[in-house]
Design a protein around this motif. Structure first.
Motif, PDB file in Angstrom:
ATOM      1  N   CYS A 192      85.210-105.006  -0.202  1.00 47.02           N
ATOM      2  CA  CYS A 192      85.791-104.105  -1.118  1.00 47.02           C
ATOM      3  C   CYS A 192      86.704-103.148  -0.477  1.00 47.02           C
ATOM      4  N   GLN A 193      85.945-102.524   0.612  1.00 48.59           N
ATOM      5  CA  GLN A 193      86.586-101.291   1.629  1.00 48.59           C
ATOM      6  C   GLN A 193      87.593-101.815   2.160  1.00 48.59           C
ATOM      7  N   GLU A 196      90.353-104.449  -1.312  1.00 49.51           N
ATOM      8  CA  GLU A 196      90.403-104.423  -2.581  1.00 49.51           C
ATOM      9  C   GLU A 196      91.403-103.120  -2.902  1.00 49.51           C
ATOM     10  N   GLN A 198      90.776-101.030  -5.418  1.00 46.30           N
ATOM     11  CA  GLN A 198      90.026-100.177  -5.876  1.00 46.30           C
ATOM     12  C   GLN A 198      88.957 -99.510  -4.900  1.00 46.30           C
ATOM     13  N   SER A 199      88.400 -98.434  -4.912  1.00 44.49           N
ATOM     14  CA  SER A 199      87.263 -98.020  -4.028  1.00 44.49           C
ATOM     15  C   SER A 199      85.955 -98.991  -4.160  1.00 44.49           C
ATOM     16  N   ALA A 201      82.798 -98.185  -4.944  1.00 46.54           N
ATOM     17  CA  ALA A 201      82.113 -97.851  -6.162  1.00 46.54           C
ATOM     18  C   ALA A 201      82.949 -98.174  -7.472  1.00 46.54           C
ATOM     19  N   ASP A 202      84.325 -98.169  -7.546  1.00 44.63           N
ATOM     20  CA  ASP A 202      84.827 -98.609  -8.584  1.00 44.63           C
ATOM     21  C   ASP A 202      84.762-100.167  -8.686  1.00 44.63           C
ATOM     22  N   CYS A 203      84.758-100.850  -7.305  1.00 45.26           N
ATOM     23  CA  CYS A 203      84.459-102.407  -7.678  1.00 45.26           C
ATOM     24  C   CYS A 203      83.357-102.829  -8.249  1.00 45.26           C
ATOM     25  N   ARG A 205      81.670-100.955 -10.466  1.00 41.53           N
ATOM     26  CA  ARG A 205      81.403-100.719 -11.976  1.00 41.53           C
ATOM     27  C   ARG A 205      82.688-101.826 -12.613  1.00 41.53           C
ATOM     28  N   ALA A 206      83.460-102.279 -11.941  1.00 43.45           N
ATOM     29  CA  ALA A 206      84.430-103.047 -12.459  1.00 43.45           C
ATOM     30  C   ALA A 206      83.761-104.662 -12.542  1.00 43.45           C
ATOM     31  N   PRO A 238      78.642 -92.589  -3.297  1.00 38.87           N
ATOM     32  CA  PRO A 238      79.138 -93.019  -4.544  1.00 38.87           C
ATOM     33  C   PRO A 238      78.908 -94.411  -4.783  1.00 38.87           C
ATOM     34  N   ALA A 242      76.836 -95.868  -8.120  1.00 39.53           N
ATOM     35  CA  ALA A 242      77.545 -96.829  -9.074  1.00 39.53           C
ATOM     36  C   ALA A 242      76.665 -97.985  -9.201  1.00 39.53           C
TER      37      ALA A 242
END
Length: 303
Positions: A192-193, A196, A198-199, A201-203, A205-206, A238, A242
């Motif tokens: 993700c880092q 992606e 998104q961050s 943490a946002d990954c 949640r998504a 974060p 998450a």
């Protein structure tokens, strides 16, 4: 916040499996990401069912949960890293990968694994992407059937450079297969880092509705290199917030496959790091909750 933390045996390849499992239990890990490979639980060695039963008893005695991982580099072909894949132009080669995955699902069921990890493979040179997606969905059909029969969830990992390389590709695969309940996601937080939009943490949640397995390590933006914690760019509090916030209950497994030479020490320091980060995240959540309560009380008092 209580996350179930594990460590991947692909980062402990210099240890015998019994020694690796005992090490993780002694350190205080909750589980293990067990890669099926010749140095640990060889999926092609003699009496796999008997050896699997023995490992299951060992895991139970040590109180370790398990995810089965299938990312061994040369388990099928001693000359091709991660080959053959589910995208191989040769149907017989694709069938060899399918047999490994079906065997992994059966092994996972016998171990009581909460998921079996897998990946798509890279697009072969000269292959039309549409043809590759067709190969992938057809190859996964018997693996999904095995998962359905055994009750073990599959966890596809988007791997940088692979056909399924990002979260959007996972959703495309899910849609092509008709969104089967057996199909879940392996979310590698370093990936993700790395790539992606998104961050991490946002990954989390998504991806929450499909999370079946989580891998964790440090990483830098744009560089696919698994790093020990503190050597990359991820802001971890974060991320752990998450994971706890979405109610993820599977294993979160440290993934350092290129650091086996220092595996025992990195297993120790990784757990220390994640525990410290968890305490930071819990403290921050408690402070936020207290502040919110005070605000609510003030508002109520003025009403």
């Amino acid at each position: 916040m209580t996350l179930a933390l594990g460590y991947g045996t692909n980062g402990l390849t210099d240890l015998r499996l019994d020694d690796a499992l005992e090490l993780l239990a002694d350190l205080g890990y909750d589980g293990v990401g067990l890669t099926l490979d010749h140095m640990h639980l060889d999926p092609f060695g003699p009496d796999l069912p008997g050896r699997t039963r023995r490992v299951a008893r060992r895991l139970e005695r040590l109180g370790l949960r398990v995810t089965v991982e299938t990312g061994a580099r040369y388990v099928l072909d001693p000359r091709r890293k991660h080959g053959p894949s589910l995208l191989d132009p040769d149907p017989a080669a694709r069938a060899a990968r399918v047999r490994l995955l079906v065997r992994a699902v059966r092994t996972g069921a016998a171990l009581g694994a909460h998921a079996v990890h897998l990946f798509s493979g890279v697009l072969p040179p000269g292959t039309d992407p549409g043809a590759a997606w067709k190969r992938l969905t057809e190859a996964l059909a018997p693996v999904l059937a095995a998962a359905r029969r055994t009750g073990v969830r599959l966890a596809v990992e988007p791997e940088p450079g692979h056909l399924v390389g990002a979260l959007a590709d996972f959703h495309r695969l899910r849609a092509l297969l008709g969104d089967p309940p057996e199909l879940g996601l392996t979310l590698d937080l370093g990936h993700c880092q790395c790539l992606e939009p998104q961050s991490p943490a946002d990954c989390v949640r998504a991806a929450a509705p499909w999370l079946a397995h989580v891998q964790i390590e440090d990483m830098r933006r744009g560089v696919h290199e698994h790093l020990p914690f503190g050597e990359g760019e991820i802001d971890f509090p974060p991320v752990l917030d998450a994971l706890a916030g979405v109610g993820y209950e599977g294993l979160t497994v440290v993934e350092l496959p290129r650091h086996s030479h220092a595996g025992p020490e990195l297993a120790r320091t990784s757990l220390d790091f994640l525990r410290a980060v968890s305490r930071t995240a819990v403290s921050r959540t408690a402070v936020s909750s207290t502040a919110a309560s005070r605000t609510a009380a003030t508002v109520e008092g003025r009403a």
